[in-house]
Design a protein around this motif. Structure first.
Motif, PDB file in Angstrom:
ATOM      1  N   HIS A 137       0.833  -1.214   0.000  1.00  0.00           N
ATOM      2  CA  HIS A 137       0.000   0.000   0.000  1.00  0.00           C
ATOM      3  C   HIS A 137       0.869   1.266   0.000  1.00  0.00           C
ATOM      4  N   HIS A 193       1.229   4.714  -2.628  1.00  0.00           N
ATOM      5  CA  HIS A 193       1.327   6.155  -2.349  1.00  0.00           C
ATOM      6  C   HIS A 193       2.649   6.707  -2.913  1.00  0.00           C
ATOM      7  N   ASP A 198      -6.355   7.506   0.073  1.00  0.00           N
ATOM      8  CA  ASP A 198      -6.408   6.100  -0.337  1.00  0.00           C
ATOM      9  C   ASP A 198      -7.281   5.904  -1.575  1.00  0.00           C
TER      10      ASP A 198
END
Ligand code: KG4
Ligand code: ZN
Length: 360
Positions: free
Chosen positions: A114, A118, A312
């Motif tokens: 994750h 980003h 997100d």
């Protein structure tokens, strides 16, 4: 040049269920179902509630992303899914969903970190060249990374306790403002005096790029209580002054630590120096303006992806998947969910990483 692949991205590591279709640098669709309302009564994300909501919403979210991109699953080239770090139930929901699709279609599967999603977003949005410096600052994370490749990260430092977004959210609760706290505190602080309250700047004078924000939360609580004790309640102006003072303290810490991270990064002589921010807190105009000013002073380009791609989302997972796939990474049905998964495997785990190893 090889034709760009069309990737389906899936994200469910915290409280957003997301699916997106990305082709090269083009986001064909990006669907995000937030869960703020589901957790509103609990003062934080409830992992079990989040996992159930992900499991319920993922199919719809993927169908919606395909429809918005005017594609069918048969026209997708690969599936990228967040495989960690995050809340295990949520990550599992996404990974199991992706595996189901892969088992049915035979498409390649890529498990994505994750944080890599980003960290690679500035390449999706602005085609930034490696190596660049990144400040990832959200409700769950705060770290400086030198990004040298899709799987090459050097962590220069990060928070040793809470993330700034968490501190913004807590501050909003302390002051009786709405959630999510960041935008509420920013708005309230517009009319406030940032010097009205003398709040601490934790670790500011300590060498290195590590940060701490939990003491600031406690200081806010004390400052609020002293105002209430003196005058029996909080006026609008008190809310404004407390918000502005809190925001100034966070900005001071982020700017000073970014100055140090930039010095380390610039010492490696990047051909085109670039500093990028991502994460929900990167939306804060005061913080953004001060970081931009710092970069201008050192001849470093400043990149802030559009907000929808800073918070997100699954487009960042699809894009990271495409870069990893191009480097030869491919997972199979043995892909497992990893609640802890640091990007920089050689860095010392941050405090609070627990017995099972580094979280992030
Ligand atoms: O990246 P994000 O959407 O989710 C994760 O934490 O993964 O970040 C959400 C965080 C929340 O804590 C929210 O209060 C904060 O970002 N935030 C802000 C602002 N907008 C959102 N913090 C400060 N100023 C803002 N304008
Ligand atoms: Zn995130």
């Amino acid at each position: 040049m090889a034709q760009a692949l069309t990737i389906l991205g899936i994200e469910s590591s915290c409280d957003d269920t997301a699916a997106a279709i990305v082709c090269g640098h083009e986001v064909l669709s990006s669907v995000v179902y937030g869960q703020t309302a589901l957790h509103a009564d609990f003062g934080g994300v409830v992992p079990e509630v989040a996992a159930r909501a992900h499991a319920e919403k993922l199919d719809h979210c993927i169908e919606e992303a395909l429809a918005a991109a005017k594609l069918t699953l048969a026209e997708v080239d690969a599936i990228a899914v967040t495989a960690g770090p995050g809340l295990i139930g949520g990550v599992l929901s996404g990974v199991m969903c992706a595996k189901g699709l892969v088992a049915a279609t035979g498409l390649p599967l890529i498990g994505v970190n994750h944080l890599a999603g980003h960290a690679l977003t500035p390449r999706l949005t602005d085609q930034v060249a490696y190596p660049y410096l990144m400040l990832l600052v959200s409700g769950g994370h705060c770290q400086f990374l030198i990004v040298a490749g899709p799987d090459q990260y050097q962590r220069l430092g990060g928070t040793i306790d809470d993330a700034p977004g968490e501190a913004f959210d807590k501050t909003a609760r302390i002051l009786g403002l709405a959630q999510p706290g960041g935008p509420a505190v920013e708005t309230a602080g517009t009319d406030g005096d940032p010097k009205a309250f003398d709040l601490p700047r934790p670790l500011l004078n300590q060498s290195g790029c590590d940060m701490s924000f939990s003491g600031l939360k406690t200081a806010m609580l004390r400052a609020r209580d002293s105002v209430i004790a003196a005058q029996g309640g909080l006026t609008r102006q008190d809310q404004a002054d407390l918000s502005a003072s809190f925001q100034a303290a966070v900005a001071d810490v982020l700017v000073e630590k970014t100055r140090r991270a930039l010095a380390i990064y610039l010492a490696i002589n990047p051909a085109k120096p670039c500093f990028a921010i991502a994460g929900g807190v990167a939306a804060n105009k005061v913080i953004r303006a001060r970081l931009m000013q710092l970069c201008a002073g050192s001849g470093t380009e400043f990149i802030a992806p559009p907000l929808a791609l800073c918070t997100d989302n699954a487009a960042m997972i699809a894009y990271a998947g495409a870069e990893l796939l191009a480097c030869g990474q491919r997972d199979d049905l043995s892909l497992s969910a990893r609640p802890r998964w640091p990007l920089d495997k050689s860095a010392t785990p941050m405090l609070g990483s627990g017995k099972k190893g580094a979280k992030a």
